[in-house]
Design a protein around this motif. Structure first.
Motif, mmCIF file in Angstrom:
data_model
loop_
_atom_site.group_PDB
_atom_site.id
_atom_site.type_symbol
_atom_site.label_atom_id
_atom_site.label_comp_id
_atom_site.label_asym_id
_atom_site.label_seq_id
_atom_site.Cartn_x
_atom_site.Cartn_y
_atom_site.Cartn_z
ATOM 1 N N PHE A 109 1.300 10.087 2.843
ATOM 2 C CA PHE A 109 1.386 10.799 1.590
ATOM 3 C C PHE A 109 1.589 12.289 1.662
ATOM 4 C CE2 PHE A 109 -0.945 13.687 -1.588
ATOM 5 C CZ PHE A 109 -1.074 12.298 -2.731
ATOM 6 N N LEU A 110 1.403 12.834 2.799
ATOM 7 C CA LEU A 110 2.106 14.104 2.818
ATOM 8 C C LEU A 110 3.198 14.153 3.320
ATOM 9 C CD1 LEU A 110 -0.878 15.439 4.909
ATOM 10 C CD2 LEU A 110 -0.833 15.823 2.576
ATOM 11 N N ASP A 111 4.255 12.848 3.945
ATOM 12 C CA ASP A 111 5.270 12.858 4.440
ATOM 13 C C ASP A 111 6.300 13.191 2.786
ATOM 14 O OD1 ASP A 111 5.634 13.218 7.561
ATOM 15 O OD2 ASP A 111 5.320 11.121 7.351
ATOM 16 N N ILE A 112 5.294 12.250 1.875
ATOM 17 C CA ILE A 112 5.730 11.633 0.206
ATOM 18 C C ILE A 112 6.398 13.040 0.139
ATOM 19 C CG2 ILE A 112 5.869 10.785 -1.345
ATOM 20 C CD1 ILE A 112 4.035 8.563 -0.410
ATOM 21 N N LEU A 113 5.129 14.183 -0.421
ATOM 22 C CA LEU A 113 5.298 14.994 -0.655
ATOM 23 C C LEU A 113 6.272 16.159 -0.337
ATOM 24 C CD1 LEU A 113 1.529 16.259 -1.308
ATOM 25 C CD2 LEU A 113 3.060 14.329 -2.086
ATOM 26 N N SER A 114 6.556 15.980 1.824
ATOM 27 C CA SER A 114 7.733 16.840 2.210
ATOM 28 C C SER A 114 8.794 16.544 1.338
ATOM 29 C CB SER A 114 7.356 17.073 3.490
ATOM 30 O OG SER A 114 5.665 17.334 3.767
ATOM 31 N N VAL A 115 9.510 15.257 1.761
ATOM 32 C CA VAL A 115 10.404 14.792 1.829
ATOM 33 C C VAL A 115 10.374 15.033 0.144
ATOM 34 C CG1 VAL A 115 12.003 12.194 0.656
ATOM 35 C CG2 VAL A 115 10.074 13.278 2.883
ATOM 36 N N TRP A 116 9.724 15.258 -1.040
ATOM 37 C CA TRP A 116 10.556 15.405 -2.497
ATOM 38 C C TRP A 116 11.171 16.859 -2.119
ATOM 39 C CZ3 TRP A 116 9.390 13.194 -6.920
ATOM 40 C CH2 TRP A 116 9.799 14.390 -8.580
ATOM 41 N N TYR A 117 10.000 18.059 -1.854
ATOM 42 C CA TYR A 117 10.360 19.286 -1.779
ATOM 43 C C TYR A 117 11.267 19.970 -0.940
ATOM 44 C CZ TYR A 117 6.326 20.085 -4.443
ATOM 45 O OH TYR A 117 4.805 20.528 -5.969
ATOM 46 N N ARG A 118 12.281 18.378 0.005
ATOM 47 C CA ARG A 118 12.966 18.947 0.954
ATOM 48 C C ARG A 118 14.282 18.601 -0.415
ATOM 49 N NH1 ARG A 118 10.489 16.584 5.314
ATOM 50 N NH2 ARG A 118 9.527 18.252 7.017
ATOM 51 N N LYS A 168 3.111 5.870 -2.745
ATOM 52 C CA LYS A 168 3.750 7.005 -2.747
ATOM 53 C C LYS A 168 4.013 6.801 -4.449
ATOM 54 C CE LYS A 168 8.456 4.628 -2.406
ATOM 55 N NZ LYS A 168 8.732 4.749 -3.961
ATOM 56 N N ASP A 169 4.266 6.012 -5.568
ATOM 57 C CA ASP A 169 4.015 5.680 -6.710
ATOM 58 C C ASP A 169 3.033 7.102 -7.584
ATOM 59 O OD1 ASP A 169 6.072 4.537 -7.515
ATOM 60 O OD2 ASP A 169 4.192 2.389 -7.103
ATOM 61 N N ASP A 170 1.754 7.422 -6.462
ATOM 62 C CA ASP A 170 0.657 7.509 -6.651
ATOM 63 C C ASP A 170 1.302 9.450 -6.720
ATOM 64 O OD1 ASP A 170 -0.656 6.169 -7.789
ATOM 65 O OD2 ASP A 170 -2.961 5.916 -6.298
ATOM 66 N N ALA A 171 1.755 9.586 -5.940
ATOM 67 C CA ALA A 171 2.203 10.917 -5.136
ATOM 68 C C ALA A 171 3.599 11.429 -5.785
ATOM 69 C CB ALA A 171 3.265 11.124 -3.747
ATOM 70 N N ILE A 172 4.043 11.068 -6.463
ATOM 71 C CA ILE A 172 5.165 11.401 -7.590
ATOM 72 C C ILE A 172 4.418 11.362 -8.586
ATOM 73 C CG2 ILE A 172 6.939 10.385 -8.559
ATOM 74 C CD1 ILE A 172 8.270 8.630 -6.015
ATOM 75 N N MET A 180 -7.309 11.232 -2.825
ATOM 76 C CA MET A 180 -6.546 11.022 -1.739
ATOM 77 C C MET A 180 -7.359 10.596 -0.818
ATOM 78 S SD MET A 180 -4.498 15.031 -1.758
ATOM 79 C CE MET A 180 -2.777 15.542 -2.826
ATOM 80 N N ASN A 181 -8.689 10.907 -0.514
ATOM 81 C CA ASN A 181 -9.397 10.182 0.005
ATOM 82 C C ASN A 181 -9.948 8.850 0.142
ATOM 83 O OD1 ASN A 181 -11.883 12.155 0.567
ATOM 84 N ND2 ASN A 181 -11.813 12.573 -0.751
ATOM 85 N N GLU A 182 -8.606 7.964 -1.011
ATOM 86 C CA GLU A 182 -8.518 6.799 -0.604
ATOM 87 C C GLU A 182 -7.652 6.498 0.735
ATOM 88 O OE1 GLU A 182 -7.276 5.407 -4.207
ATOM 89 O OE2 GLU A 182 -9.098 6.125 -5.153
ATOM 90 N N TYR A 183 -7.370 7.301 0.840
ATOM 91 C CA TYR A 183 -5.904 7.172 1.616
ATOM 92 C C TYR A 183 -5.692 8.020 3.453
ATOM 93 C CZ TYR A 183 -3.428 6.015 -2.847
ATOM 94 O OH TYR A 183 -3.220 5.885 -3.978
ATOM 95 N N LYS A 184 -7.354 8.135 3.101
ATOM 96 C CA LYS A 184 -7.622 8.954 4.340
ATOM 97 C C LYS A 184 -6.649 8.560 6.061
ATOM 98 C CE LYS A 184 -11.822 12.198 3.714
ATOM 99 N NZ LYS A 184 -12.920 12.132 4.653
ATOM 100 N N GLU A 188 0.791 -1.248 0.298
ATOM 101 C CA GLU A 188 -0.046 0.308 -0.130
ATOM 102 C C GLU A 188 1.129 1.499 0.021
ATOM 103 O OE1 GLU A 188 -3.499 2.506 0.173
ATOM 104 O OE2 GLU A 188 -2.976 0.348 -0.857
ATOM 105 N N PHE A 189 1.955 1.040 0.850
ATOM 106 C CA PHE A 189 2.896 2.629 1.052
ATOM 107 C C PHE A 189 3.293 2.397 -0.779
ATOM 108 C CE2 PHE A 189 7.208 4.225 1.123
ATOM 109 C CZ PHE A 189 7.289 5.166 2.055
#
Length: 332
Positions: free
Chosen positions: A251-260, A216-220, A241-245, A211-212
Motif C-alpha cells: 500500500f505504501l509503495d503504491i503511494l510512493s510511486v504515485w508521488y514519484r 491499488k484501487d483503494d489507494a488510488i 488500512m487495518n485490513e492491509y496490515k 488482492e494487489f
C-alpha cells in the motif's frame, strides 16, 4: 526445468557458482542473502541439482535420475532444514537435521547438501551447534544458508561461508520476464515490475494477485480525494488500512510511486516515464496542488512510515501521522 540460465539478473552469483563447479572448487558453505521472494531458494536448488547431476557439464540436465529426484524434492542427498516454531530454528532442529546426520556419507551423489531457509531465525545455540560443523565439515558436505538478513548470523559463521548477495533485477528484465514467461500484458507487467522493486518473485506474485489490484484501487481512490477529506474521513481511511496490515508495504509503495510520478511530471511535463500513465489527469491534479517541496515532504513521510511499520510502532498512530502529513502537503 531448472537451470542457471533460468536465473534472471544475478549474473555475478551465477558466474561464481558455475565457475566453482567447472573448476572443482566448491566451497563447504555458502550464505545467499536477499529479500523475501527474490529467488534465493531457486538459486540454491539449481546449484544443488548441478552438483548432483549424473551427466557432465555445468548446467543440470533435468533428465537424469538425480535431477528428477531434485525437481520433485525427493533427493536423499539434499536436506531442507525445517523448523516447527514459526520464528525460531532451535538447536534441536540443527542437531536432528544437520549435525546429527552429516557424518553419514551421501547415498548416491558426490555431495550431501543442506539447505537452510530463513537461517537468520537460528538462535545462538543453534548457530553455535552449526558452527562446529562449519569448522570441520566432511569433504562431501555443502551447507547453503538462505537469509534476508546475514547480519543476524554470528560473525564466526559469516567468516566461514562464501557470501553471495542478491541484487535488485532491473525493471526492464522483470517486465520482459513477466510478459514472456508469465504471459502478463504490457502495462500490467510494467506496473508490477515497478512495485516489485527488482524482486522478480514478488513481481510474479503481484501479477497474479487480485488482492494487489484491490489495494491499488483503494489507494488510488484515496489519493484522488485526500485533499478534500476531513478528519472523520481520514479516520475512516485509517480504519480501512487495518485490513492491509500484512500488505501495508505494498500500500505504501503504491503511494510512493504515485508521488514519484507526480514529481517527475511536475519537473518534465512528460507522461512517458510515468507508471500511472492511465491516471494522468489525477497525477496532474496532484502536481497542480503541490509544490516540489510539498511532494518531497510526502515522499519523506512515506519512508518514515515504512520504517515505523518495520519497527512495530503503533499502526494507527503511524498511519494517522502519514495521512496528516500528506494532507498538509497536498496544497503547498
Amino acid at each position: 526445468m531448472a537451470e542457471f540460465k533460468d536465473i534472471i539478473g544475478q549474473e555475478k552469483i551465477k558466474e561464481h557458482l558455475m565457475n566453482a563447479i567447472e573448476q572443482d572448487k566448491v566451497s563447504h558453505a555458502y550464505i545467499i542473502e536477499g529479500e523475501r521472494y527474490c529467488g534465493k531458494e531457486f538459486i540454491a536448488n539449481v546449484f544443488a541439482m548441478a552438483l548432483l547431476c549424473e551427466k557432465e557439464g555445468v548446467e543440470p540436465c533435468n533428465s537424469c535420475h538425480s535431477c528428477v529426484q531434485c525437481l520433485t524434492k525427493n533427493h536423499p542427498d539434499i536436506i531442507y532444514v525445517s523448523h516447527e516454531k514459526v520464528n525460531t530454528i532451535s538447536v534441536d532442529d540443527i542437531r536432528s537435521q544437520v549435525t546429527g546426520t552429516i557424518a553419514v556419507k551421501p547415498y548416491s551423489g558426490r555431495y550431501k547438501i543442506y539447505i537452510i531457509p530463513e537461517s537468520e531465525k537460528m538462535n545462538d545455540n543453534a548457530q553455535n551447534a552449526l558452527l562446529k560443523t562449519l569448522e570441520e565439515p566432511p569433504e562431501y558436505a555443502v551447507i547453503i544458508l538462505l537469509t534476508d538478513n546475514a547480519s543476524a548470523l554470528l560473525p564466526t559463521i559469516q567468516s566461514r561461508c562464501v557470501m553471495l548477495g542478491m541484487k535488485p533485477v532491473s525493471d526492464k528484465l522483470v517486465k520482459r520476464f513477466l510478459m514472456e514467461e508469465e504471459k502478463i500484458p504490457d502495462y500490467r507487467a510494467e506496473v508490477c515490475a515497478a512495485f516489485a522493486r527488482g524482486n522478480i518473485g514478488k513481481a510474479k506474485i503481484l501479477a497474479r494477485s487480485e488482492e494487489f489490484d484491490k489495494i491499488k484501487d483503494d489507494a488510488i481512490a484515496m489519493l484522488k480525494h485526500i485533499h478534500e477529506m476531513d478528519i472523520s474521513e481520514l479516520a475512516g481511511t485509517i480504519k480501512k488500512m487495518n485490513e492491509y496490515k500484512l500488505e501495508i508495504n505494498d500500500f505504501l509503495d503504491i503511494l510512493s510511486v504515485w508521488y514519484r510520478d507526480a514529481l517527475i511530471f511536475k519537473a518534465t511535463n512528460d507522461a512517458n516515464g510515468l507508471i500511472f500513465r492511465d491516471q494522468l489527469n489525477n497525477i496532474k491534479g496532484t502536481t497542480s496542488r503541490s509544490t516540489y517541496e510539498g511532494i518531497e515532504n510526502i515522499l519523506e513521510a512515506l519512508d518514515t512510515a515504512k520504517k515505523r511499520v518495520s519497527a512495530n510502532v503503533d499502526f494507527n498512530l503511524t498511519m494517522e501521522l502519514l495521512l496528516l502529513s500528506i494532507k498538509e502537503n497536498c496544497d503547498r
